[in-house]
Design a protein around this motif. Structure first.
Motif, PDB file in Angstrom:
ATOM      1  N   UNK A 289      23.285  -9.214 -53.660  1.00 48.47           N
ATOM      2  CA  UNK A 289      22.177  -8.885 -54.563  1.00 48.47           C
ATOM      3  C   UNK A 289      22.207  -7.430 -55.003  1.00 48.47           C
ATOM      4  N   UNK A 290      21.716  -7.171 -56.206  1.00 48.32           N
ATOM      5  CA  UNK A 290      21.670  -5.795 -56.706  1.00 48.32           C
ATOM      6  C   UNK A 290      20.614  -4.982 -55.980  1.00 48.32           C
ATOM      7  N   UNK A 291      19.606  -5.663 -55.429  1.00 49.33           N
ATOM      8  CA  UNK A 291      18.570  -5.015 -54.627  1.00 49.33           C
ATOM      9  C   UNK A 291      18.471  -5.786 -53.317  1.00 49.33           C
ATOM     10  N   UNK A 292      18.835  -5.144 -52.224  1.00 48.08           N
ATOM     11  CA  UNK A 292      18.966  -5.819 -50.932  1.00 48.08           C
ATOM     12  C   UNK A 292      17.779  -5.496 -50.034  1.00 48.08           C
ATOM     13  N   UNK A 293      17.004  -6.525 -49.658  1.00 46.91           N
ATOM     14  CA  UNK A 293      15.929  -6.338 -48.686  1.00 46.91           C
ATOM     15  C   UNK A 293      16.529  -6.505 -47.302  1.00 46.91           C
ATOM     16  N   UNK A 294      16.459  -5.458 -46.487  1.00 50.10           N
ATOM     17  CA  UNK A 294      17.079  -5.478 -45.172  1.00 50.10           C
ATOM     18  C   UNK A 294      16.224  -6.266 -44.178  1.00 50.10           C
ATOM     19  N   UNK A 295      14.988  -5.826 -43.944  1.00 53.48           N
ATOM     20  CA  UNK A 295      14.074  -6.551 -43.062  1.00 53.48           C
ATOM     21  C   UNK A 295      12.874  -5.672 -42.769  1.00 53.48           C
ATOM     22  N   UNK A 296      11.880  -6.256 -42.127  1.00 51.77           N
ATOM     23  CA  UNK A 296      10.775  -5.501 -41.523  1.00 51.77           C
ATOM     24  C   UNK A 296      11.101  -5.423 -40.037  1.00 51.77           C
ATOM     25  N   UNK A 297      11.441  -4.228 -39.553  1.00 52.79           N
ATOM     26  CA  UNK A 297      12.007  -4.065 -38.218  1.00 52.79           C
ATOM     27  C   UNK A 297      11.179  -3.117 -37.365  1.00 52.79           C
ATOM     28  N   UNK A 298      11.329  -3.269 -36.071  1.00 50.56           N
ATOM     29  CA  UNK A 298      10.771  -2.309 -35.133  1.00 50.56           C
ATOM     30  C   UNK A 298      11.726  -1.126 -35.017  1.00 50.56           C
ATOM     31  N   UNK A 299      11.251   0.051 -34.599  1.00 52.46           N
ATOM     32  CA  UNK A 299      12.138   1.217 -34.445  1.00 52.46           C
ATOM     33  C   UNK A 299      13.325   0.902 -33.529  1.00 52.46           C
ATOM     34  N   UNK A 300      14.521   1.263 -33.994  1.00 51.47           N
ATOM     35  CA  UNK A 300      15.727   1.031 -33.220  1.00 51.47           C
ATOM     36  C   UNK A 300      16.334  -0.349 -33.377  1.00 51.47           C
ATOM     37  N   UNK A 301      15.629  -1.260 -34.018  1.00 54.96           N
ATOM     38  CA  UNK A 301      16.138  -2.622 -34.200  1.00 54.96           C
ATOM     39  C   UNK A 301      17.212  -2.652 -35.281  1.00 54.96           C
ATOM     40  N   UNK A 302      18.205  -3.520 -35.097  1.00 57.07           N
ATOM     41  CA  UNK A 302      19.319  -3.629 -36.033  1.00 57.07           C
ATOM     42  C   UNK A 302      19.272  -4.954 -36.783  1.00 57.07           C
ATOM     43  N   UNK A 303      19.830  -4.931 -37.990  1.00 51.32           N
ATOM     44  CA  UNK A 303      19.967  -6.153 -38.764  1.00 51.32           C
ATOM     45  C   UNK A 303      21.300  -6.101 -39.502  1.00 51.32           C
ATOM     46  N   UNK A 304      21.944  -7.250 -39.624  1.00 48.66           N
ATOM     47  CA  UNK A 304      23.223  -7.336 -40.325  1.00 48.66           C
ATOM     48  C   UNK A 304      23.056  -8.144 -41.595  1.00 48.66           C
ATOM     49  N   UNK A 305      23.507  -7.596 -42.703  1.00 50.39           N
ATOM     50  CA  UNK A 305      23.454  -8.266 -43.997  1.00 50.39           C
ATOM     51  C   UNK A 305      24.852  -8.279 -44.624  1.00 50.39           C
ATOM     52  N   UNK A 306      24.946  -8.960 -45.747  1.00 50.59           N
ATOM     53  CA  UNK A 306      26.229  -9.056 -46.444  1.00 50.59           C
ATOM     54  C   UNK A 306      26.004  -9.023 -47.941  1.00 50.59           C
ATOM     55  N   UNK A 307      26.837  -8.269 -48.662  1.00 51.33           N
ATOM     56  CA  UNK A 307      26.764  -8.235 -50.117  1.00 51.33           C
ATOM     57  C   UNK A 307      28.088  -8.719 -50.690  1.00 51.33           C
ATOM     58  N   UNK A 308      28.018  -9.250 -51.900  1.00 52.52           N
ATOM     59  CA  UNK A 308      29.201  -9.721 -52.619  1.00 52.52           C
ATOM     60  C   UNK A 308      29.507  -8.739 -53.738  1.00 52.52           C
ATOM     61  N   UNK A 309      30.710  -8.196 -53.735  1.00 54.72           N
ATOM     62  CA  UNK A 309      31.156  -7.266 -54.770  1.00 54.72           C
ATOM     63  C   UNK A 309      32.200  -7.991 -55.617  1.00 54.72           C
ATOM     64  N   UNK A 310      31.927  -8.118 -56.916  1.00 56.13           N
ATOM     65  CA  UNK A 310      32.794  -8.897 -57.797  1.00 56.13           C
ATOM     66  C   UNK A 310      33.255  -8.050 -58.966  1.00 56.13           C
ATOM     67  N   UNK A 311      34.536  -8.178 -59.316  1.00 54.76           N
ATOM     68  CA  UNK A 311      35.104  -7.448 -60.448  1.00 54.76           C
ATOM     69  C   UNK A 311      35.655  -8.394 -61.494  1.00 54.76           C
ATOM     70  N   UNK A 312      35.849  -7.869 -62.681  1.00 55.99           N
ATOM     71  CA  UNK A 312      36.430  -8.686 -63.746  1.00 55.99           C
ATOM     72  C   UNK A 312      37.929  -8.876 -63.551  1.00 55.99           C
ATOM     73  N   UNK A 313      38.531  -8.007 -62.722  1.00 58.32           N
ATOM     74  CA  UNK A 313      39.948  -8.130 -62.387  1.00 58.32           C
ATOM     75  C   UNK A 313      40.118  -7.791 -60.909  1.00 58.32           C
ATOM     76  N   UNK A 314      41.198  -8.209 -60.278  1.00 60.68           N
ATOM     77  CA  UNK A 314      41.393  -7.942 -58.852  1.00 60.68           C
ATOM     78  C   UNK A 314      41.345  -6.443 -58.531  1.00 60.68           C
ATOM     79  N   UNK A 315      40.759  -6.120 -57.389  1.00 61.86           N
ATOM     80  CA  UNK A 315      40.623  -4.717 -56.992  1.00 61.86           C
ATOM     81  C   UNK A 315      40.568  -4.624 -55.473  1.00 61.86           C
ATOM     82  N   UNK A 316      40.597  -3.387 -54.974  1.00 64.87           N
ATOM     83  CA  UNK A 316      40.461  -3.133 -53.549  1.00 64.87           C
ATOM     84  C   UNK A 316      39.338  -2.128 -53.336  1.00 64.87           C
ATOM     85  N   UNK A 317      38.484  -2.371 -52.355  1.00 62.74           N
ATOM     86  CA  UNK A 317      37.419  -1.424 -52.019  1.00 62.74           C
ATOM     87  C   UNK A 317      38.018  -0.307 -51.165  1.00 62.74           C
ATOM     88  N   UNK A 318      37.834   0.923 -51.592  1.00 61.51           N
ATOM     89  CA  UNK A 318      38.391   2.072 -50.875  1.00 61.51           C
ATOM     90  C   UNK A 318      37.364   2.782 -50.004  1.00 61.51           C
TER      91      UNK A 318
END
Length: 363
Positions: free
Chosen positions: A236-265
């Protein structure tokens, strides 16, 4: 006399409880009324009644219905977690109906409590004015490339009818009208709509206001929609992580798409609360990137900008927004799990608010 008095005393509390049960659901909506105004026959006329879950409990929309066939409602996001947003899309049927039309859209909730919210829709569909197609729908277009669409506007009933002006709500959207036919009974124009090449990436949703010499209804709208995409897009272009307690962790995932093949540096953020998974070294058009967020010690709402660098060149850099809520956990605060457990045991035959009102994150 005694029986009448007793019945009255029983009905009033029930009515008050019913009104209270609806109020928590109504508070989530930005607005509950919309007037499409005067629209041409065949015109695309849609409105999104936006709502946001402001409560700690999950909210579920069970169903939606309309009192009139002139309006078709659909649900955009039926299950909303805390701070998630959704909408009820109301579509005005301008091809099969005409004249003044009014509809009541009823939204039914079944979680965390039972409730109904009524949305009011109205508008006037003209019979003497036809728009074909119903709007300028560009679909997906490339950033930096000019695009155009052509529509036909026809007016029946007067040889002197004319378009006198066109107003656009965006400097990126322009239009011009050219008369193509005029008889005693019908006047026809071609309307050319342009999306300028400097339009920034994102969703374009505008309205052109067409002015005419008709004194009774001097203006009517024409919708313009387009999705301008850049070399790279993040979903998503705007990612909601979570409502968390202090020190709490959350794992999310985003999709990065290009018009041609590429590598994330590389990926970066100006806050050290993020950890980014090791990007794949493969050259491909779509990448899945894991993100780990750790909530800080300070309660409040936080927003971030995350940058993505690629091997497509220095000028091709993408960014997206992320936001989170860090909770102020006090000694007397009840956990969300306890609330949910209590709500799940309620007797559905009793008014929902017998168990207490829902709580927002601010409470």
């Amino acid at each position: 006399m005694f029986r009448i008095l007793v019945c009255t005393m029983l009905v009033l509390p029930a009515a008050a409880s019913s009104a209270s049960a609806k109020e928590w659901a109504r508070k989530m909506f930005e607005e509950t009324r919309h007037d499409f105004g005067t629209v041409a026959r065949g015109a695309k006329a849609e409105f999104r009644f936006k709502l946001k879950n402001i409560y700690k409990e999950d909210v579920h929309i069970a169903s939606v219905r309309s009192s009139c066939g002139c309006t078709s409602p659909t649900i955009d996001g039926d299950l909303l977690k805390t701070y998630e947003e959704g909408a009820i899309l109301a579509t005005f049927n301008t091809r099969s109906f005409y004249g003044q039309k009014n509809a009541t859209v009823t939204v039914t909730f079944d979680q965390p409590f039972d409730a109904e919210v009524q949305l009011q829709v109205s508008g006037y569909i003209r019979t003497d004015l036809t728009l074909e197609p119903g709007g300028a729908e560009f679909g997906t277009i490339d950033a930096g490339v000019a695009s155009s669409k052509r529509l036909s506007i026809s007016h029946d009933g007067g040889a002197d009818w004319a378009i006198t002006s066109i107003k656009s709500g965006s400097r990126y959207v322009e239009a011009e009208a050219v008369e193509t036919s005029r008889t005693r009974s019908r006047v026809t124009y071609d309307l050319s709509v342009f999306v300028r090449p400097e339009t920034p990436p994102g969703y374009v949703k505008e309205q052109l206001i067409i002015g005419t010499n008709d004194r009774q209804t001097p203006e009517f709208p024409v919708s313009v929609e387009a999705r301008v995409v850049s070399e790279l897009t993040v979903n998503p272009a705007s990612l909601f992580l979570a409502a968390l307690k202090p020190g709490q962790k959350v794992k999310k995932q985003v999709v990065v798409q290009g018009k041609r093949p590429f590598r994330i540096t590389g990926m970066s953020c100006d806050d050290d609360c993020f950890q980014f998974g090791e990007p794949s070294q493969d050259v491909k058009p779509v990448h899945l990137v894991p993100i780990i967020y750790t909530a800080g010690d300070t309660p409040g709402k936080f927003s971030y900008k995350i940058m993505i660098q690629t091997d497509l060149g220095a000028g091709v850099v993408s960014e997206f927004s992320a936001f989170a809520q860090v909770l102020d956990v006090g000694p007397e605060e009840e956990s969300k799990d306890n609330l949910t457990a209590r709500g799940s045991k309620r007797d559905v035959s009793r008014p929902a608010f017998d168990e207490g009102p829902l709580r927002t994150e601010e409470e």
